[in-house]
Design an enzyme around this catalytic site. Structure first.
Site, PDB file in Angstrom:
ATOM      1  N   ARG A 248       0.853  -1.187   0.000  1.00 39.32           N
ATOM      2  CA  ARG A 248       0.000   0.000   0.000  1.00 39.32           C
ATOM      3  C   ARG A 248       0.884   1.229   0.000  1.00 39.32           C
ATOM      4  O   ARG A 248       1.919   1.274   0.669  1.00 39.32           O
ATOM      5  CB  ARG A 248      -0.935   0.022   1.226  1.00 39.32           C
ATOM      6  CG  ARG A 248      -2.078  -0.991   1.185  1.00 39.32           C
ATOM      7  CD  ARG A 248      -3.090  -0.656   0.099  1.00 39.32           C
ATOM      8  NE  ARG A 248      -4.237  -1.545   0.090  1.00 39.32           N
ATOM      9  CZ  ARG A 248      -4.320  -2.675  -0.599  1.00 39.32           C
ATOM     10  NH1 ARG A 248      -3.295  -3.059  -1.356  1.00 39.32           N
ATOM     11  NH2 ARG A 248      -5.408  -3.425  -0.559  1.00 39.32           N
ATOM     12  N   ASP A 271       3.759  -0.351  -7.603  1.00 43.64           N
ATOM     13  CA  ASP A 271       2.446  -0.746  -8.096  1.00 43.64           C
ATOM     14  C   ASP A 271       1.349  -0.045  -7.302  1.00 43.64           C
ATOM     15  O   ASP A 271       0.192  -0.073  -7.689  1.00 43.64           O
ATOM     16  CB  ASP A 271       2.279  -2.268  -7.991  1.00 43.64           C
ATOM     17  CG  ASP A 271       1.019  -2.758  -8.690  1.00 43.64           C
ATOM     18  OD1 ASP A 271       0.844  -2.426  -9.876  1.00 43.64           O
ATOM     19  OD2 ASP A 271       0.216  -3.476  -8.047  1.00 43.64           O
ATOM     20  N   GLU A 276      -3.516   7.402  -4.878  1.00 45.38           N
ATOM     21  CA  GLU A 276      -3.600   6.471  -5.999  1.00 45.38           C
ATOM     22  C   GLU A 276      -4.887   6.733  -6.783  1.00 45.38           C
ATOM     23  O   GLU A 276      -5.964   6.612  -6.209  1.00 45.38           O
ATOM     24  CB  GLU A 276      -3.592   5.041  -5.467  1.00 45.38           C
ATOM     25  CG  GLU A 276      -3.424   3.978  -6.533  1.00 45.38           C
ATOM     26  CD  GLU A 276      -3.279   2.590  -5.936  1.00 45.38           C
ATOM     27  OE1 GLU A 276      -4.121   1.735  -6.290  1.00 45.38           O
ATOM     28  OE2 GLU A 276      -2.383   2.376  -5.111  1.00 45.38           O
ATOM     29  N   HIS A 295      -1.549  -0.600 -10.023  1.00 48.74           N
ATOM     30  CA  HIS A 295      -2.144  -1.540  -9.067  1.00 48.74           C
ATOM     31  C   HIS A 295      -2.585  -2.835  -9.776  1.00 48.74           C
ATOM     32  O   HIS A 295      -3.728  -3.285  -9.640  1.00 48.74           O
ATOM     33  CB  HIS A 295      -3.328  -0.889  -8.356  1.00 48.74           C
ATOM     34  CG  HIS A 295      -3.569  -1.442  -6.979  1.00 48.74           C
ATOM     35  ND1 HIS A 295      -3.934  -0.662  -5.916  1.00 48.74           N
ATOM     36  CD2 HIS A 295      -3.501  -2.713  -6.491  1.00 48.74           C
ATOM     37  CE1 HIS A 295      -4.089  -1.418  -4.829  1.00 48.74           C
ATOM     38  NE2 HIS A 295      -3.825  -2.666  -5.169  1.00 48.74           N
TER      39      HIS A 295
END
Length: 337
Positions: A248, A271, A276, A295
């Protein structure tokens, strides 16, 4: 088992995920195990159109897009005794009312750990070969690298620092075993003997950061881990070191990380980010020392079937009076994702 004894099951998720989670053979197996209407997918527990079905529901199969499970869920589904989540974390899904009433909760997080670990292994191997830097240089020069330009390239003896012996972390540790790496681990809930059994050497977080060539984050997103990699800890990573984050974005101070990346001192494979997605003007989109993906490390496409299969296997256990294999316990939420 006679049909009258089959558990009554209802889907609660965004229906767009159903065909990949439960393709036809898996859906047929589910229908042999439970009374379920595949066309009924709940998006709102207060919807009068689903009230009758929910009133007789024993088991909810949840997934991405499921409404929050709270006291209102118990009112709508008074017979509910089990929640089978066809995704990862249930932290934000299940409210206190369900835990208090003793509803059993299971998650397919173990299945979701597999592609994340696979993605991470791939990135470790590519980072060790300095593949991203060589790609950028090749774009500019259209020539093969010189001997000097590849002298520091390779995966023999690389020190890989794994932060967090989570499900993903443990899956990654298993995947790392065949390679010629030195594997380091930090996890406050693991002792030296367990770390050795996982194929790693246990270190403090600071020691791991200082000694690793590549650092991979696999800690849970809980209050205690917010910005665990702050400015001071990021500064401990050696010059030219690589940070991989598939956990995260909240675990990293992104302002501090951005400064390190803009300076060119560190490399990153991200990622997940905070926020985000990143703002359109973020320099991380353009930096040659950053490999940014949207992601995608977790289950996508045909990988979703693995999550559905875990749920069907759990439902078969419920139908046969057996304990859940992937039960999530309320007490564990303080230290797991």
């Amino acid at each position: 088992m006679p049909s009258a004894q089959l558990p009554r099951v209802v889907f609660a998720m965004d229906p767009v995920h159903l065909p990949l989670l439960f393709p036809a053979p898996l859906l047929a197996r589910l229908q042999r195990t439970a009374e379920i209407d595949p066309a009924l997918v709940v998006r709102d527990f207060a919807d009068p159109a689903v009230a009758s079905a929910l009133a007789g529901t024993d088991v909810l199969i949840t997934g991405w897009g499921c409404p929050h499970l709270d006291a209102g869920t118990l009112t709508a589904a008074p017979r509910l005794r089990t929640v089978l989540h066809a995704a990862g974390s249930v932290r934000s899904l299940v409210g206190e009312a369900l835990w208090t009433r003793g509803v059993a909760v299971s998650s397919a997080v173990t299945g979701n750990a597999v592609p994340v670990a696979e993605y991470t292994l791939a990135m470790i191997l590519l980072a060790g070969k300095d593949a991203f830097a060589h790609r950028e240089r090749y774009r500019r020069t259209h020539t093969h690298p010189t001997f000097d330009e590849t002298a520091a390239t390779g995966n023999v003896g690389r020190r890989i620092g794994v932060i967090g012996a989570s499900r993903v972390g443990r899956s990654l540790l298993r995947l790392l075993r065949p390679y010629d790496f030195e594997v380091l681990l930090h996890d406050p809930y693991v002792d030296h003997a367990e770390a050795a059994g996982l194929g790693a050497r246990l270190l403090s977080l600071e020691d791991l950061l200082q000694r690793s060539d590549i650092v991979s984050l696999h800690a849970p997103d809980i209050p205690a881990t917010r910005h665990m990699l702050d400015r001071d800890r990021l500064a401990l990573i050696r010059d030219g070191g690589v940070l991989i984050n598939t956990s995260r974005g909240n675990l990293v101070d992104h302002a501090a990380l951005t400064d390190e990346l803009v300076s060119g001192r560190l490399h990153a494979i991200l990622d997940v980010t905070e926020p985000e997605p990143l703002p359109a003007d973020s320099p991380l989109y353009r930096l040659p020392n950053v490999f940014l993906t949207p992601h995608i490390a977790g289950s996508l496409g045909n990988e979703l079937e693995r999550l559905g299969r875990i749920v069907v296997e759990e439902l078969e256990r419920v139908a046969n009076g057996l304990p859940l294999a992937h039960e999530v316990r309320h007490a564990d939420l303080a230290r797991v994702a």
